[in-house]
Enzyme design. Structure first.
Site, PDB file in Angstrom:
ATOM      1  CB  CYS A  59      38.227  40.597  35.930  1.00  0.00           C
ATOM      2  SG  CYS A  59      38.310  41.083  37.436  1.00  0.00           S
TER       3      CYS A  59
ATOM      4  CB  CYS B  93      40.055  43.558  36.833  1.00  0.00           C
ATOM      5  SG  CYS B  93      40.466  41.975  37.644  1.00  0.00           S
TER       6      CYS B  93
END
Length: 169
Positions: free
Chosen positions: A73, A76
């Protein structure tokens, strides 16, 4: 006979190369250990003990910052160096943990995750104090900890400020 053997050897070499490349891509960066979707960021040995005697002992429960996200992600990935730095800067004062919820879906369910990344702030007794969804800048996280009544000393920054102030004296 030799002309039939050459394509077979080339095929075997190609398969070995593809497997080698795939295995290399799946390895985690140095120092990060991931098991069952839970990734642990290393703490340098010199950060394991508090710099001064007034700091909390290692066996005392610490407040905790839990980041739930995924290795693939984008937000992330942007959080990863921030979490690494906080884990190092606040060693012995704050427990920083990352859980990959794509690899460990039960953790996502356990914490009621609706989107990633999600940061959860816990006190030393494990009570949830605050929750944030999405990218969260370091300065904002530190400000939130301060708002919640937690102040973490940063030895490197304090030393830099003392050194720079001596020259201004």
């Amino acid at each position: 006979m030799k002309t039939k053997l050459i394509p077979i050897v080339l095929l075997v070499l190609a398969v070995a190369a593809v497997v080698g490349i795939k295995n290399r891509k799946q390895q985690e960066p140095a120092g990060i250990v991931c098991e069952s979707g839970m990734c642990v960021l290393p703490i340098p040995q010199e950060k394991m003990q508090p710099a001064d005697a007034a700091a909390a002992p290692v066996d005392q429960p610490l407040p905790k910052l839990l980041d739930l996200g995924a290795g693939k992600c984008i937000p992330c990935k942007m959080m990863a160096p921030i979490l690494d730095e906080m884990k190092e800067s606040f060693a012995g004062q704050l427990d920083v943990e990352f859980i990959d919820v794509w690899e460990n879906q039960s953790a996502g369910e356990q914490y009621g995750i609706r989107m990633i990344p999600t940061q959860i702030f816990f006190d030393a007794d494990g009570r949830e104090l605050f929750r944030h969804e999405g990218f969260y800048a370091r300065e904002d996280m530190v400000a939130k900890w301060n708002e919640l009544g937690f102040t973490f000393g940063e030895p490197k920054k304090i030393e830099q400020e003392l050194t720079s102030n001596k020259g201004n004296g």
